[in-house]
Write an enzyme that holds these catalytic residues in place. Sequence first.
Site, PDB file in Angstrom:
ATOM      1  NE  ARG A 184      -1.491   6.528 -10.625  1.00  0.00           N
ATOM      2  CZ  ARG A 184      -0.495   6.574  -9.765  1.00  0.00           C
ATOM      3  NH1 ARG A 184      -0.386   7.586  -8.933  1.00  0.00           N
ATOM      4  NH2 ARG A 184       0.386   5.613  -9.734  1.00  0.00           N
ATOM      5  CG  ASP A 225       9.533   5.745  -5.791  1.00  0.00           C
ATOM      6  OD1 ASP A 225      10.387   6.345  -5.116  1.00  0.00           O
ATOM      7  OD2 ASP A 225       8.450   5.369  -5.320  1.00  0.00           O
ATOM      8  NE  ARG A 246       5.691   5.518 -11.527  1.00  0.00           N
ATOM      9  CZ  ARG A 246       4.877   5.855 -10.529  1.00  0.00           C
ATOM     10  NH1 ARG A 246       5.381   6.345  -9.418  1.00  0.00           N
ATOM     11  NH2 ARG A 246       3.592   5.684 -10.634  1.00  0.00           N
TER      12      ARG A 246
HETATM   13  P1  AMP Z   1       4.581   5.403  -2.610  1.00  0.00           P
HETATM   14  O1  AMP Z   1       5.192   5.779  -1.308  1.00  0.00           O
HETATM   15  O2  AMP Z   1       3.082   5.420  -2.627  1.00  0.00           O
HETATM   16  O3  AMP Z   1       5.180   6.106  -3.764  1.00  0.00           O
HETATM   17  O4  AMP Z   1       4.919   3.853  -2.802  1.00  0.00           O
HETATM   18  C1  AMP Z   1       6.224   3.344  -2.881  1.00  0.00           C
HETATM   19  C2  AMP Z   1       6.166   1.945  -3.427  1.00  0.00           C
HETATM   20  O5  AMP Z   1       5.374   1.118  -2.580  1.00  0.00           O
HETATM   21  C3  AMP Z   1       5.570   1.834  -4.806  1.00  0.00           C
HETATM   22  O6  AMP Z   1       6.243   0.822  -5.466  1.00  0.00           O
HETATM   23  C4  AMP Z   1       4.148   1.472  -4.522  1.00  0.00           C
HETATM   24  O7  AMP Z   1       3.523   0.810  -5.590  1.00  0.00           O
HETATM   25  C5  AMP Z   1       4.296   0.568  -3.317  1.00  0.00           C
HETATM   26  N1  AMP Z   1       3.111   0.550  -2.479  1.00  0.00           N
HETATM   27  C6  AMP Z   1       2.602   1.552  -1.733  1.00  0.00           C
HETATM   28  N2  AMP Z   1       1.491   1.173  -1.093  1.00  0.00           N
HETATM   29  C7  AMP Z   1       1.279  -0.128  -1.425  1.00  0.00           C
HETATM   30  C8  AMP Z   1       0.286  -1.094  -1.099  1.00  0.00           C
HETATM   31  N3  AMP Z   1      -0.723  -0.842  -0.273  1.00  0.00           N
HETATM   32  N4  AMP Z   1       0.414  -2.327  -1.642  1.00  0.00           N
HETATM   33  C9  AMP Z   1       1.427  -2.613  -2.471  1.00  0.00           C
HETATM   34  N5  AMP Z   1       2.388  -1.762  -2.818  1.00  0.00           N
HETATM   35  C10 AMP Z   1       2.322  -0.538  -2.311  1.00  0.00           C
HETATM   36 MG    MG Z   2       4.930   6.085  -5.598  1.00  0.00          MG
END
Ligand code: AMP
Ligand code: MG
Length: 521
Positions: free
Chosen positions: A192, A269, A199
């Site tokens: 991306r 975030d 953020r």
């Molecule tokens: P999101 O809900 O996608 O915004 O993710 C929230 C947090 O969890 C962020 O810090 C992401 O980088 C982390 N995160 C989400 N999915 C994963 C994953 N599969 N492995 C590691 N970190 C994750």
């Molecule tokens: Mg996120």
Amino acid sequence: MQLQLNNKFSSELPADSNETNVTRQVLNACFSYVNPRVPSNPKLLHVSEEVAELIGLSTEEIQSQDFLDVFSGKKILAHSKPYAMAYAGHQFGNWAGQLGDGRAIVLGEIEHNNQNWMLQLKGAGSTPYSRRADGLAVLRSSIREHLCSEAMFHLGVPTTRSLSLMLTGDEVLRDVMYNGNAEYEKGAVVCRVAPTFIRFGSFELFSAQNDIENLKKLADFTIKYYYPEIQSEGKEKYISFFKHVAVKTREMIVHWQRVGFVHGVMNTDNMSILGITIDYGPYGWLEDFNHEWTPNTTDREHRRYGFGNQPDIALWNLLQLANALYPLIEEASPLEAILNDFQLQYENDYSQMMHEKLGLSLQSKSDERIINELEKVLLASETDMTLFFRELGRIKKDHSPGCAIAIIDDAFYKPEEIKKEILKEWEKWFKTYLSRLNKESLSDEQRKEKMDAVNPKYVLRNYMAQMAIEAANNDDYSLIIELQELLKNPYQEQPLFEKWYAKRPDWAKEKIGCSMLSCSS
Ligand code: AMP
Ligand code: MG
């Protein structure tokens, strides 16, 4: 492959001194150096040529081995040192502490045609911020991000872009509905692209750590490169910064409401400091118009992030950003004034946007009632939002209410079940609307042209993305290409693609992946 690297963020802001890739709490740093995981058998599925051009890559370069290697994570760009960004955040209304890029890795920052871009691989393996997760992404969520970010751009909605979609050749274990049914899925990465991925949560991190020095550094950096129009100094500078972010955020939300986009996880975030749509997770598009609707099953109970709540949540998130910036300002009233202004201005902007969707160029006192009453009848008769507004443009000033209903009735999900009282309400509404149209000076044709420019004909309906995913799981990537092409011109008639101008099919109503999505990705 020639890219003009400048690495501003990583050269001007503090790095984590620890370079080991171990999950940990990171202090006094905006990012941690970490390399992407090497995929076992990368395969390029799709490139957005426009994004390639934006960053200065030619058609030949896109087809090169170098492109495949770099944007799958196999090879690191020369003169670049990849890193994961640190941030914190409020998730579902609660303070979640340090989060950070748990699976996103910035490959480099470049400059092209006087514009700065960060290139970030999502699903590129674990980082110090991965907490208990694996750092990977699956094909289905990567297709959703790749298609939707480009679709949003072409709709005119501020957004991060997506350069490429690749399979990694590795398998990823996911429990899609969090019900104990974990299965292996195809792993993928998306690259991306955005001016920056800073953020709201990036500021919250330093504020929570009481690291005011780095809070100031990050704010100064963001202003210098992304809000250069801010020329004031001292606390005025940060007040103005907050105001700019509030305006950008408001503009983005008005667009979301205009096109019927539901983000699904508006945690702080996931709020860009540039007011661009970021982090395409369990997002969805409104089918039947309903303020409460959310695609995110994790949020089914409280519907915090439902369609109609998005403006209030944006405001709540801005309040968290205001709290985070407070140490640089030490005065609450200017921040409160900006938050109050957000609310007032949002109402104006929303009204203006709805006027445009309805084809009303003049402003009349009674218009607010027309808008409110419309929202009620839309909801009462389960009406497809996209179809309704697009068809509305075909109504002529001399039509009768009955004739007008016949024009939009394709938008009803269950036309045969609409009660007489509701049809009466529709007649009443159209009577008012038609008499209101007759006060407008534009001709029917002129009005239609203006309405068609704000009421998209084609959006990435939830079932469309799901069809592309199911085909891709069977190694057929043709729908990804077709949808990308279609969604490049969402406001134009495209007779060859007319089949995509249709309500959600019945099979998709309660289907996982269509109306029901989780954060599992
Ligand atoms: P999101 O809900 O996608 O915004 O993710 C929230 C947090 O969890 C962020 O810090 C992401 O980088 C982390 N995160 C989400 N999915 C994963 C994953 N599969 N492995 C590691 N970190 C994750
Ligand atoms: Mg996120």
